[in-house]
Design a protein around this motif. Structure first.
Motif, short mmCIF file in Angstrom:
data_model
loop_
_atom_site.label_atom_id
_atom_site.label_comp_id
_atom_site.label_asym_id
_atom_site.label_seq_id
_atom_site.Cartn_x
_atom_site.Cartn_y
_atom_site.Cartn_z
N ASP A 148 0.70 -1.12 -0.09
CA ASP A 148 -0.04 0.06 0.10
C ASP A 148 0.91 1.44 0.01
O ASP A 148 0.56 2.28 -0.79
CB ASP A 148 -0.81 0.03 1.16
N GLU A 149 1.57 1.57 0.90
CA GLU A 149 2.41 2.87 0.83
C GLU A 149 3.16 2.95 -0.26
O GLU A 149 3.48 4.22 -0.68
CB GLU A 149 3.35 2.80 2.18
N PHE A 168 0.56 4.04 -3.01
CA PHE A 168 0.33 5.42 -3.01
C PHE A 168 1.09 6.43 -3.43
O PHE A 168 0.90 7.29 -4.18
CB PHE A 168 -0.52 5.69 -1.64
N ASP A 199 -10.20 0.30 -7.79
CA ASP A 199 -9.99 -0.36 -6.39
C ASP A 199 -11.43 -0.53 -5.70
O ASP A 199 -12.25 0.28 -5.67
CB ASP A 199 -9.17 0.76 -5.78
N SER A 244 -13.35 4.50 -6.72
CA SER A 244 -13.27 3.07 -6.77
C SER A 244 -13.14 2.98 -8.43
O SER A 244 -12.34 1.93 -8.76
CB SER A 244 -14.49 2.81 -6.45
N HIS A 289 -13.76 6.48 2.30
CA HIS A 289 -12.76 6.20 1.33
C HIS A 289 -11.48 5.91 1.70
O HIS A 289 -10.63 6.78 1.23
CB HIS A 289 -12.73 6.91 -0.03
N ARG A 296 -8.68 4.08 1.20
CA ARG A 296 -7.46 3.99 0.13
C ARG A 296 -7.23 5.30 -0.59
O ARG A 296 -6.50 5.67 -0.88
CB ARG A 296 -7.52 2.60 -0.63
N ALA A 321 -5.96 7.89 1.24
CA ALA A 321 -4.52 7.79 1.52
C ALA A 321 -3.72 8.24 0.12
O ALA A 321 -2.62 8.66 0.29
CB ALA A 321 -4.19 6.41 1.88
N LEU A 322 -4.29 7.84 -1.05
CA LEU A 322 -3.57 8.41 -2.27
C LEU A 322 -3.66 9.80 -2.38
O LEU A 322 -2.61 10.46 -2.72
CB LEU A 322 -4.42 7.66 -3.44
N ASN A 353 -3.68 -3.57 -6.08
CA ASN A 353 -2.24 -2.99 -5.81
C ASN A 353 -1.44 -3.18 -6.84
O ASN A 353 -0.20 -3.11 -6.68
CB ASN A 353 -1.53 -3.82 -4.61
#
Length: 596
Positions: A397-398, A401, A418, A430, A535, A537, A540-541, A589
């Protein structure tokens, strides 16, 4: 356990939705599976998905609710032809056989379809019928976070009704006022959609996007000849200018004569005249809805407003309502059009017919961010991409992003696939195409090279909710990209003086703000506020992009090509990526890049 399946079908935007003990389990439009834009057919794949999401067979569903009542619509059809006779004889001759063969006996048509989902299914009286505008009102109020609200549904026409006002309180919803066909604000807007050369029930949003390029110079003409508007927003329309009641088109020759030009053909250029027409009908529609809402606020004394129906997809008006001061809060059903009717029909039956209470959420609403469609696991995505021969890299993930944020910051356009697919017309993180809002060339690049659509079409900023007040003058969250608001004065830039006033599409060339790719020519933007709760993710982006650039937002538009529905599966996403100007595809991912 009580399971209720809602169905919307046979006009446009067919869909299905499923409730289990009052909780929304799934909701999806048929177009996403069939790949037919605005698919109006029986939603066989949508129903199958909803059943699979709940792990149920159709024979285990307690109630199936269709979103409107065909017999009432047939009565309106007969009444209309009688009222306008002998006008419309040809249209009547074509419509009646279809009604007698299919629509009048819609119950039997539906019952025959149900067997394909489950050979054990038997008719035990499970099928019920809601009313069209009650379905809209229920979809707007029951998932909202409000205990009480005024509920406003405005569209083309349901069975007979074109506008409904209801009061929602707890688990009750009572219709208080209605406007009846043929007087319809939705059909007025569609008439101008046709006149400008766009497709009815398809391209109304283009009229809204075109409006800021024009001036409302025909506003008084519309109000003097086409529609009589009262102080409370109620209205009457002169049918001598329209053809939708009994004909095959929305307008007649008298309509064009009023404005001095014939209807634009689809292949003809859009001129300043068409921009002025779009701005004029948008101005009239704004005035009517704002008058109506102000009057309702005064009459009923409620400070919350819920909206649904096709006209509730006019995000410019929604933003005006939010800023009007007549309400403390405004909430719009993200699937405001007919697709949301399936959800509204199911909710109406649960609360109104079965008398079940609402459970007030400890979150913003009950729509789960509108993420109610199919999702795919990482292993499923990798398997699909491998079969397609895609060369992909899978990142944690990290790293994902940070990598994608950096790519977007350098001018690349990403397809972002996503989690669960969105329900409704908007991509909300999404099934999205993402770009850098700071870029002066990004709007034209995505319009022309990626989506293959008109250059004037604007894009939305998906902004971190905690920073939205610094960038936009809205005053409330807009999680479903359903409101337009001005860009904050502090983010605007002075427009260079020109020797001649800039008109038409030349306005696109002027830089108006520090986020030009998402700033419309009137210095507004259609805003999506993104929270980590709704949301995670996507939030986070955007946060990674904020860390990279100091800009807390991304350009966000729906992940689809020209005239196709939003992508549903990894295969859809890869195909769109391969056939468009997208630079990279992010599926779960996995990152896929174009060969350079």
């Amino acid at each position: 356990m009580t399971a209720i399946l809602g169905i919307s079908a046979f006009y446009h935007d067919s869909s299905a939705a499923l409730l289990v003990d009052g909780q929304i389990v799934a909701a999806v439009q048929e177009e996403r599976f069939s790949r037919l834009k605005n698919d109006a057919g029986y939603p066989v794949q949508s129903i199958n998905y909803c059943l699979s999401a709940a792990g149920l067979k159709l024979s285990e569903i307690d109630h199936i609710v269709f979103y409107e009542k065909p017999f009432l619509k047939f009565e309106r059809l007969l009444d209309t032809y009688l009222a306008f006779a002998p006008s419309g004889v040809r249209s009547f001759g074509r419509a009646i056989p279809v009604w007698i063969k299919e629509k009048l006996f819609q119950k039997s048509v539906l019952l025959k379809q149900f067997v394909q989902h489950d050979p054990d299914w038997q008719d035990k009286g499970q099928l019920k019928f809601s009313e069209h505008h009650m379905s809209h009102c229920a979809s707007a109020f029951f998932p909202s976070p409000y205990e009480e609200a005024i509920v406003l549904s405005i569209d083309g026409v349901g069975e007979r009704t074109t506008t409904s006002v209801a009061i929602g309180r707890g688990n009750s919803l009572e219709i208080k006022k209605e406007i009846q066909f043929p007087h319809s604000l939705g059909l007025l807007y569609s008439a101008f959609t046709e006149y400008i050369g766009f497709r009815v029930n398809y391209d109304e949003y283009k009229v809204m996007g075109l409006a800021p390029y024009g001036s409302p110079i025909f506003r008084d003409t519309i109000l003097d000849y086409l529609i009589d508007v009262k102080d409370d927003g109620s209205f009457w329309m002169d049918q001598s200018y329209f053809n939708y009641a009994t004909g095959f088109t929305s307008i007649n020759g008298k309509f064009g004569d009023l404005f001095g030009e014939p209807r634009r053909a689809a292949h003809e250029p859009i001129t300043q005249f068409h921009m002025d027409i779009a701005r004029s009908v948008q101005a009239v529609t704004e005035d009517i809805v704002l008058r109506m809402a102000a009057s309702l606020s005064k009459e009923f004394g409620r400070r919350n407003l819920c909206l649904a129906g096709g006209v509730a997809q006019n995000s410019v008006i929604n933003g005006m309502l939010a800023r009007s001061g007549n309400f403390d809060h405004v909430w719009i059903q993200p699937a405001a059009g007919d697709s949301g009717g399936s959800l509204g029909a199911a909710l109406a039956y649960w609360h109104l017919a079965l008398g079940q209470p609402r459970t007030q959420p400890d979150k913003s609403d009950d729509m789960q961010g509108a993420c109610l469609g199919p999702a795919y696991t990482q292993s499923e995505i990798e398997a699909a991409l491998s079969v397609l021969g895609a060369d992909f890299e899978a990142l944690p993930d990290e790293d994902l992003f940070q990598t994608v944020a950096k790519d977007i910051s350098t001018g690349k356009v990403a397809g972002w696939f996503d989690g669960r697919m969105e329900f409704g017309a908007r991509a909300l993180g999404s099934r999205s195409i993402l770009g850098d809002p700071r870029s002066e060339t990004m709007q034209s690049k995505i319009n022309l090279q990626v989506k293959g659509r008109e250059s004037f079409r604007p894009f939305a900023p998906a902004v971190l909710a905690e920073h939205s007040g610094d960038w936009f003058a809205l005053g409330q969250d807009s999680p479903y990209m359903a409101m337009v608001a001005p860009v904050a004065q502090s983010k605007l830039e002075p427009v260079a003086a020109e020797a001649q006033p800039v008109t038409g599409f030349d306005k696109l060339k002027l830089r108006r703000s520090v986020i030009p790719a998402v700033t419309h020519v009137d210095c507004s933007a259609r805003i999506q506020t993104v929270t980590a709760n709704m949301h995670p993710r996507f939030h986070a982006l955007i946060s990674a992009f904020f860390d990279e650039t100091g800009c807390p937002m991304l350009l966000n538009t729906s992940f689809n090509g020209r005239d196709e529905p939003i992508v549903c599966t990894p295969e859809d996403a890869y195909r769109c990526f391969s056939q468009s100007g997208l630079d990279l595809l992010v599926c779960g991912n996995c990152i896929v890049r174009k060969d350079t």
